[in-house]
Structures are given as structure tokens and as C-alpha cells.
Design an enzyme around this catalytic site. Sequence first.
Site, PDB file in Angstrom:
ATOM      1  N   GLU A   1       8.581   5.187  16.752  1.00  0.00           N
ATOM      2  CA  GLU A   1       8.529   3.750  16.963  1.00  0.00           C
ATOM      3  C   GLU A   1       9.231   2.978  15.846  1.00  0.00           C
ATOM      4  OE1 GLU A   1       4.598   2.490  19.004  1.00  0.00           O
ATOM      5  OE2 GLU A   1       4.115   4.344  17.951  1.00  0.00           O
TER       6      GLU A   1
ATOM      7  N   HIS B   1       2.499  -0.209  23.724  1.00  0.00           N
ATOM      8  CA  HIS B   1       3.237   0.984  23.285  1.00  0.00           C
ATOM      9  C   HIS B   1       4.686   0.944  23.769  1.00  0.00           C
ATOM     10  CE1 HIS B   1      -0.836   3.339  23.218  1.00  0.00           C
ATOM     11  NE2 HIS B   1      -0.605   2.794  22.038  1.00  0.00           N
TER      12      HIS B   1
ATOM     13  N   ARG C   1     -11.686   4.021  23.639  1.00  0.00           N
ATOM     14  CA  ARG C   1     -11.630   3.023  24.707  1.00  0.00           C
ATOM     15  C   ARG C   1     -11.883   3.673  26.060  1.00  0.00           C
ATOM     16  NH1 ARG C   1      -5.873   1.142  22.724  1.00  0.00           N
ATOM     17  NH2 ARG C   1      -6.407   0.320  20.656  1.00  0.00           N
TER      18      ARG C   1
ATOM     19  N   ASN D   1       4.720  -2.769   9.853  1.00  0.00           N
ATOM     20  CA  ASN D   1       3.681  -2.773  10.878  1.00  0.00           C
ATOM     21  C   ASN D   1       2.408  -3.236  10.186  1.00  0.00           C
ATOM     22  OD1 ASN D   1       1.763  -2.318  12.832  1.00  0.00           O
ATOM     23  ND2 ASN D   1       2.373  -0.209  13.264  1.00  0.00           N
TER      24      ASN D   1
ATOM     25  N   ARG E   1       6.762  -5.113  13.767  1.00  0.00           N
ATOM     26  CA  ARG E   1       6.086  -4.789  15.023  1.00  0.00           C
ATOM     27  C   ARG E   1       5.133  -5.938  15.346  1.00  0.00           C
ATOM     28  NH1 ARG E   1       0.741  -1.346  16.135  1.00  0.00           N
ATOM     29  NH2 ARG E   1       0.901  -1.158  18.386  1.00  0.00           N
TER      30      ARG E   1
END
Length: 410
Positions: free
Chosen positions: A385, A181, A242, A10, A92
Site C-alpha cells: 500500500e 482497502h 469485526r 499513515n 493515506r
Amino acid sequence: MSPTRVLVLNSGSSSVKYQLLDMRGSDRLAVGLLERIGEETSRLKHTPAGGGSREWSGSIPDHESALKAVAAELAKDGLGLDSPELAAIGHRVVHGGRHFTEPTVIDDAVLAEIERLIPVAPLHNPANLTGIRTAQALRPDLPQVAVFDTAFHTTMPESAARYAIDVETADAHRIRRYGFHGTSHAYVSRETARLLGRAPEDVNVIVLHLGNGASASAVRGGRCVDTSMGLTPLEGLVMGTRSGDMDPAVIFHLMRVGGMSADEIDTLLNKRSGLIGLCGDNDMREIRRRVDAGDERARLAFDIYIHRLKKYIGAYYAVLGRVDAVAFTAGVGENAAPVREAAVAGLEGLGLAVDGGLNAVRGDTARLISPADARVAVAVVPTDEEMEIATQTYALVIGSGGSAGSENLT
């Protein structure tokens, strides 16, 4: 015997997270994080199976040096990148647009398409590309697989994926809801079905991925039919930094009345909004500590966070029509019992409730926290993940012999 190990990478703009897994038993052989790439002092933490973490600091100028440092740490444990037991490297990749609906063996056409998507993922796709190209240089003989955050959400119907703007303009600039996601939502929805003892295709799940970034998804029979993030990861739930959903006219107002530039507004909405903008903290543990101490600003931030979350639960209940489970995952979802309790409070009419005792128990395994007689199961399902990326990568490479690639482009 065929090779069974998968290295998951990643790659961020200044970091590389990695895991090496043996897919025979889904065993983690090593995990690590190298951060502050390009800074004066970079840091690497490496943990092989069985524990005994090693930490290193020094100068890592670029991603090529970073992956070489990762390879050196793995080699110390006899797990080097030159091992014949390594079957593939899974990467990823945040944005795959509409083209990539499944894991894809990387070739020149795939790289070109990931690069073409940089305008809709300027913070993520460039770093993902750098990691891929560096890994290719180190092991040009090895299949490299891209697993896309957006892929799980490509099953959304057009009614959920389209924005209500001029169609020609939207198509010309690839403006639509992509969602993110995806590897987490895929893994958690499937694990929730397993927890219920049912097949994924028989279960409707609302997945709440609550970390510093946060997203919700409505999953019907194993397929995503709606998700809260959109063209970018900015849309949807209130997040750590955010804003989530907001009247787009706020942007015009800030430009015309506030005199702010597009870049300044981008920074405001992505880095200075959400929880940190509301109360100065984006760590839910600290916010809850402040709430318990009577801090009104923290209380308001928490209430806004929960209000938005509850709205999405209700909306996705309506989208699905029948809900079998609501699953909480990621850092906040897995660890913040007050968030889970508050999110379903008042939704008893929808069959949602949590058992106070079960909700208070901490653990690292999937578990139900709803009363035994609840009409809708409420679950805590730790996301994984990296395991999802490794599983998809290994299945593709073993199934295709490493030959799959740009046929996923349309």
C-alpha cells in the site's frame, strides 16, 4: 534533476507509520513506526535501507512531536524533511466519500471535505487530518497529496453501491457502500495481471485482502465493480474483531432486549466480534494451532471464517461472469496456507484449485499456487500500500506540477 523522493505517512489516532521512497527505482530508503502517541511511553522503530534498525522510547505527546521525531530519525541517515530531493508527502486518508475518485493535492477545500466526512469515518479521518496538518506545518512549501482508501471503489455501479433503503434518507445522510482497502486492491489487481503476463484491462480478478481487517473485491478490467466493505469497514467478511455481514435487526434486538446502548453495540461489533468474539483469538496462527490441537471452538471460528470467504468468492464469480484469477493478499492471505486451501476447496467446478506443494511454499514475491492446467489462476500477491500511495502521489505531482487540488470536488 527534479526531486524524486516521496514520504508516505499513515497517521492513526495514536501512531504514525511512514516510508521514504525514491521513485527513480522504486527504492525504499527508510521505513518506520511510531506508536503510543500521547501515552507515557511512546516507541519508535526506524529501519533505513540496508537494515540496522534503531529503536527509541520516550514521551511523544502529540502528532506534531511525532513527525518531528520521524524527521529527526530520517535526518540521521541524511534523509531529512528539508532535503531538496523530497518531491511530496503522500498521506493515506481512509474515507474520501463520493467526491475523491483519485489522488488529490491537498488544499483548504480538500481539508474541509475530509473533515466533513468525519461522521462516516470517526475513527480514521480525524487522525488522518491531524497528520496532514502537522506535515503541512513542517513543510508548507511541499505538495501534500491525499490518497483515499475509498477511491478505487468509486467505479462501482449504482446497483452495487446503493443500499435498498429510502433514497431520500440515504442521500441526506450519505449512506451508501464506499469500500475500503482501495490502495491494496488497486495494487494487487494490477500486480496479478502482471503476474499473468497480461494487461490489467484484459483481466478479471477477485482480490481477497485478508488481514485483521478483511475485504474482497471484484475487479473487471482494472476497475472495481463490487467490494465487501460498505458505509464503514464493518460490512463483509469475518474479520479479526469485526462481525462482517449480519442481520441489522440484531442491533434493534440488543437495544430492546439486551438493554445495550448504541456505543456498547458499536464496541461489540467492531472490537469484540469476528474471530476474537467466536474463539477469543484474532491471530490466525494461534487459531490454526488450536484447531490442530483439537479445539472445537477454534475449529468453529475457522469454519465460519472460511464459509463467509467462500460465499464471497462465489458471489463475485457471478458478478464478474468470467474470472481469470483469485489473488490472496495481506497478513493472513499471504501467510496462511490452510486458509487459501480451505477457501477454494470444493470450487473445482468453477476452475479453482491449489497445488499443495506450491501453496505450502512461503515467500515475499508474487507467485501462482494453482496447478499449471488450472482454468482460473490462484495467486499469492504481497500487497504494498505504501508503494501504491507513493506511486500515485509522485505521478500526480510530476504530472501536475503540484497544482491539482479541489477540482476533484463535485
